[in-house]
Design a protein around this motif. Structure first.
Motif, PDB file in Angstrom:
ATOM      1  N   PRO A  60       0.799  -1.223   0.000  1.00  0.00           N
ATOM      2  CA  PRO A  60       0.000   0.000   0.000  1.00  0.00           C
ATOM      3  C   PRO A  60       0.839   1.284   0.000  1.00  0.00           C
ATOM      4  CG  PRO A  60      -0.009  -0.990   2.176  1.00  0.00           C
ATOM      5  CD  PRO A  60       0.712  -1.946   1.260  1.00  0.00           C
ATOM      6  N   ALA A  61       2.128   1.174   0.296  1.00  0.00           N
ATOM      7  CA  ALA A  61       2.983   2.362   0.369  1.00  0.00           C
ATOM      8  C   ALA A  61       3.578   2.754  -0.980  1.00  0.00           C
ATOM      9  CB  ALA A  61       4.106   2.127   1.377  1.00  0.00           C
ATOM     10  N   ILE A  62       3.373   1.954  -2.022  1.00  0.00           N
ATOM     11  CA  ILE A  62       4.033   2.235  -3.299  1.00  0.00           C
ATOM     12  C   ILE A  62       3.595   3.575  -3.880  1.00  0.00           C
ATOM     13  CG2 ILE A  62       2.418   0.951  -4.771  1.00  0.00           C
ATOM     14  CD1 ILE A  62       6.247   1.127  -5.212  1.00  0.00           C
ATOM     15  N   SER A  63       2.342   3.952  -3.733  1.00  0.00           N
ATOM     16  CA  SER A  63       1.906   5.242  -4.295  1.00  0.00           C
ATOM     17  C   SER A  63       2.577   6.407  -3.562  1.00  0.00           C
ATOM     18  CB  SER A  63       0.387   5.379  -4.253  1.00  0.00           C
ATOM     19  OG  SER A  63      -0.082   5.314  -2.933  1.00  0.00           O
ATOM     20  N   GLU A  64       2.786   6.259  -2.256  1.00  0.00           N
ATOM     21  CA  GLU A  64       3.480   7.298  -1.493  1.00  0.00           C
ATOM     22  C   GLU A  64       4.962   7.357  -1.882  1.00  0.00           C
ATOM     23  OE1 GLU A  64       3.485  10.520   0.985  1.00  0.00           O
ATOM     24  OE2 GLU A  64       1.745   9.341   0.398  1.00  0.00           O
ATOM     25  N   MET A  65       5.587   6.204  -2.095  1.00  0.00           N
ATOM     26  CA  MET A  65       6.979   6.170  -2.542  1.00  0.00           C
ATOM     27  C   MET A  65       7.128   6.902  -3.872  1.00  0.00           C
ATOM     28  SD  MET A  65       8.140   2.253  -1.957  1.00  0.00           S
ATOM     29  CE  MET A  65       7.690   1.352  -0.493  1.00  0.00           C
ATOM     30  N   ARG A  66       6.216   6.606  -4.796  1.00  0.00           N
ATOM     31  CA  ARG A  66       6.259   7.228  -6.121  1.00  0.00           C
ATOM     32  C   ARG A  66       6.111   8.745  -5.999  1.00  0.00           C
ATOM     33  NH1 ARG A  66       4.991   3.793 -10.518  1.00  0.00           N
ATOM     34  NH2 ARG A  66       3.823   5.486 -11.478  1.00  0.00           N
ATOM     35  N   ALA A  67       5.141   9.189  -5.189  1.00  0.00           N
ATOM     36  CA  ALA A  67       4.908  10.628  -5.006  1.00  0.00           C
ATOM     37  C   ALA A  67       6.117  11.311  -4.368  1.00  0.00           C
ATOM     38  CB  ALA A  67       3.656  10.849  -4.160  1.00  0.00           C
ATOM     39  N   ASP A  68       6.711  10.666  -3.359  1.00  0.00           N
ATOM     40  CA  ASP A  68       7.889  11.249  -2.691  1.00  0.00           C
ATOM     41  C   ASP A  68       9.076  11.348  -3.643  1.00  0.00           C
ATOM     42  OD1 ASP A  68       6.413  11.483  -0.365  1.00  0.00           O
ATOM     43  OD2 ASP A  68       7.371   9.777   0.642  1.00  0.00           O
ATOM     44  N   LEU A  69       9.295  10.327  -4.463  1.00  0.00           N
ATOM     45  CA  LEU A  69      10.377  10.374  -5.447  1.00  0.00           C
ATOM     46  C   LEU A  69      10.120  11.501  -6.456  1.00  0.00           C
ATOM     47  CD1 LEU A  69      10.905   6.566  -5.992  1.00  0.00           C
ATOM     48  CD2 LEU A  69      12.716   8.185  -5.344  1.00  0.00           C
ATOM     49  N   HIS A  70       8.905  11.577  -6.952  1.00  0.00           N
ATOM     50  CA  HIS A  70       8.560  12.614  -7.935  1.00  0.00           C
ATOM     51  C   HIS A  70       8.786  14.002  -7.341  1.00  0.00           C
ATOM     52  CE1 HIS A  70       6.172  15.114 -10.623  1.00  0.00           C
ATOM     53  NE2 HIS A  70       6.375  14.161 -11.531  1.00  0.00           N
ATOM     54  N   ARG A  71       8.278  14.253  -6.143  1.00  0.00           N
ATOM     55  CA  ARG A  71       8.413  15.553  -5.489  1.00  0.00           C
ATOM     56  C   ARG A  71       9.880  15.901  -5.239  1.00  0.00           C
ATOM     57  NH1 ARG A  71       9.410  16.034  -0.674  1.00  0.00           N
ATOM     58  NH2 ARG A  71       8.401  14.107   0.003  1.00  0.00           N
ATOM     59  N   THR A  72      10.639  14.959  -4.701  1.00  0.00           N
ATOM     60  CA  THR A  72      12.044  15.212  -4.357  1.00  0.00           C
ATOM     61  C   THR A  72      12.881  15.518  -5.598  1.00  0.00           C
ATOM     62  OG1 THR A  72      11.845  13.805  -2.405  1.00  0.00           O
ATOM     63  CG2 THR A  72      14.073  14.226  -3.204  1.00  0.00           C
ATOM     64  N   LEU A  73      12.669  14.777  -6.669  1.00  0.00           N
ATOM     65  CA  LEU A  73      13.440  15.008  -7.896  1.00  0.00           C
ATOM     66  C   LEU A  73      13.005  16.298  -8.590  1.00  0.00           C
ATOM     67  CD1 LEU A  73      13.637  11.314  -8.962  1.00  0.00           C
ATOM     68  CD2 LEU A  73      15.625  12.810  -8.639  1.00  0.00           C
ATOM     69  N   THR A  74      11.718  16.613  -8.532  1.00  0.00           N
ATOM     70  CA  THR A  74      11.241  17.876  -9.103  1.00  0.00           C
ATOM     71  C   THR A  74      11.836  19.055  -8.345  1.00  0.00           C
ATOM     72  OG1 THR A  74       9.199  16.834  -9.852  1.00  0.00           O
ATOM     73  CG2 THR A  74       9.184  19.232  -9.670  1.00  0.00           C
ATOM     74  N   GLU A  75      11.848  18.969  -7.025  1.00  0.00           N
ATOM     75  CA  GLU A  75      12.441  20.031  -6.207  1.00  0.00           C
ATOM     76  C   GLU A  75      13.936  20.183  -6.470  1.00  0.00           C
ATOM     77  OE1 GLU A  75      11.380  19.014  -2.189  1.00  0.00           O
ATOM     78  OE2 GLU A  75       9.314  19.721  -2.429  1.00  0.00           O
ATOM     79  N   ALA A  76      14.586  19.111  -6.917  1.00  0.00           N
ATOM     80  CA  ALA A  76      16.022  19.164  -7.223  1.00  0.00           C
ATOM     81  C   ALA A  76      16.291  19.742  -8.610  1.00  0.00           C
ATOM     82  CB  ALA A  76      16.629  17.765  -7.108  1.00  0.00           C
ATOM     83  N   GLY A  77      15.235  20.079  -9.362  1.00  0.00           N
ATOM     84  CA  GLY A  77      15.435  20.727 -10.649  1.00  0.00           C
ATOM     85  C   GLY A  77      15.113  19.895 -11.864  1.00  0.00           C
ATOM     86  N   TYR A  78      14.684  18.667 -11.690  1.00  0.00           N
ATOM     87  CA  TYR A  78      14.321  17.838 -12.840  1.00  0.00           C
ATOM     88  C   TYR A  78      12.902  18.211 -13.264  1.00  0.00           C
ATOM     89  CZ  TYR A  78      18.549  15.337 -11.846  1.00  0.00           C
ATOM     90  OH  TYR A  78      19.865  15.035 -11.643  1.00  0.00           O
ATOM     91  N   THR A  79      12.714  18.468 -14.545  1.00  0.00           N
ATOM     92  CA  THR A  79      11.424  18.961 -15.034  1.00  0.00           C
ATOM     93  C   THR A  79      10.493  17.840 -15.485  1.00  0.00           C
ATOM     94  OG1 THR A  79      12.406  19.297 -17.212  1.00  0.00           O
ATOM     95  CG2 THR A  79      12.341  21.198 -15.707  1.00  0.00           C
ATOM     96  N   ARG A  80      11.041  16.689 -15.822  1.00  0.00           N
ATOM     97  CA  ARG A  80      10.216  15.547 -16.248  1.00  0.00           C
ATOM     98  C   ARG A  80      10.674  14.325 -15.468  1.00  0.00           C
ATOM     99  NH1 ARG A  80      11.281  15.339 -22.264  1.00  0.00           N
ATOM    100  NH2 ARG A  80      13.234  16.189 -21.519  1.00  0.00           N
ATOM    101  N   VAL A  81       9.832  13.929 -14.514  1.00  0.00           N
ATOM    102  CA  VAL A  81      10.164  12.799 -13.651  1.00  0.00           C
ATOM    103  C   VAL A  81       9.132  11.701 -13.875  1.00  0.00           C
ATOM    104  CG1 VAL A  81      10.448  12.013 -11.265  1.00  0.00           C
ATOM    105  CG2 VAL A  81      11.161  14.338 -11.913  1.00  0.00           C
TER     106      VAL A  81
END
Length: 174
Positions: A60-81
């Protein structure tokens, strides 16, 4: 807008950023410690593709993992994650890093032993009670009893130490 291309962010940087994301159910572990983070690629400037393997297909945590990865990489400057899920080969507790095993024990969770099977293909079905054994993370005693096959999450069991009487969780071998 600053992009990964503009700042010279490379694949190894994307991996370093992804490796900081923690597991939502075991926040003392990063996804890298847990062995869930499988691959990080930057096929073109500003684009990152991350591949993760959940601890089990219904996690059940996979959707949260995906969201956290997306948010963290976007905040680091990646525009397409893009975060992909790979179920083959299936995750095993053998993928937990040594650092991850230490962190589990430091937080009172007995780390798993080695997985009972290592061959590829179907897992053989054996009938009978599971033969799980866990050392107490508090006192190190081998004298422990399983109180419940399931604990706060499906991947952990609840145990109690016969030496120090403390209850503790044990991450099951998968």
């Amino acid at each position: 807008m600053v992009t990964a291309f503009d700042t010279g962010v490379r694949a190894d940087t994307a991996r370093s950023v992804a490796e900081t994301v923690t597991d939502p159910e075991l926040p003392m572990l990063t996804l890298a410690d847990l062995g869930v983070l499988r691959d990080v690629e930057t096929p073109e400037p500003g684009r990152v593709i991350v591949t993760v393997t959940p601890t089990y297909s219904g996690c059940p945590a996979i959707s949260e993992m995906r969201a956290d990865l997306h948010r963290t990489l976007t905040e680091a400057g990646y525009t397409r994650v893009e975060v992909r899920t790979a179920l083959d080969p299936p995750w095993t507790t053998d993928w937990i890093s040594d650092a991850g095993r230490r962190k589990l024990a430091e937080h009172g969770i007995a780390p798993p032993g080695r997985a009972p099977h290592t061959q590829q293909g179907p897992v053989p079905l054996t009938l009978g009670p599971p033969r799980r054994h866990a050392h107490c993370p508090n006192c190190g005693s081998e004298a422990t009893d399983e109180l419940s096959e399931f604990s706060a999450t499906a991947c952990k069991a609840l145990r109690r130490c016969r030496s120090c009487s403390e209850p503790f969780e044990h991450m099951k071998e998968i």
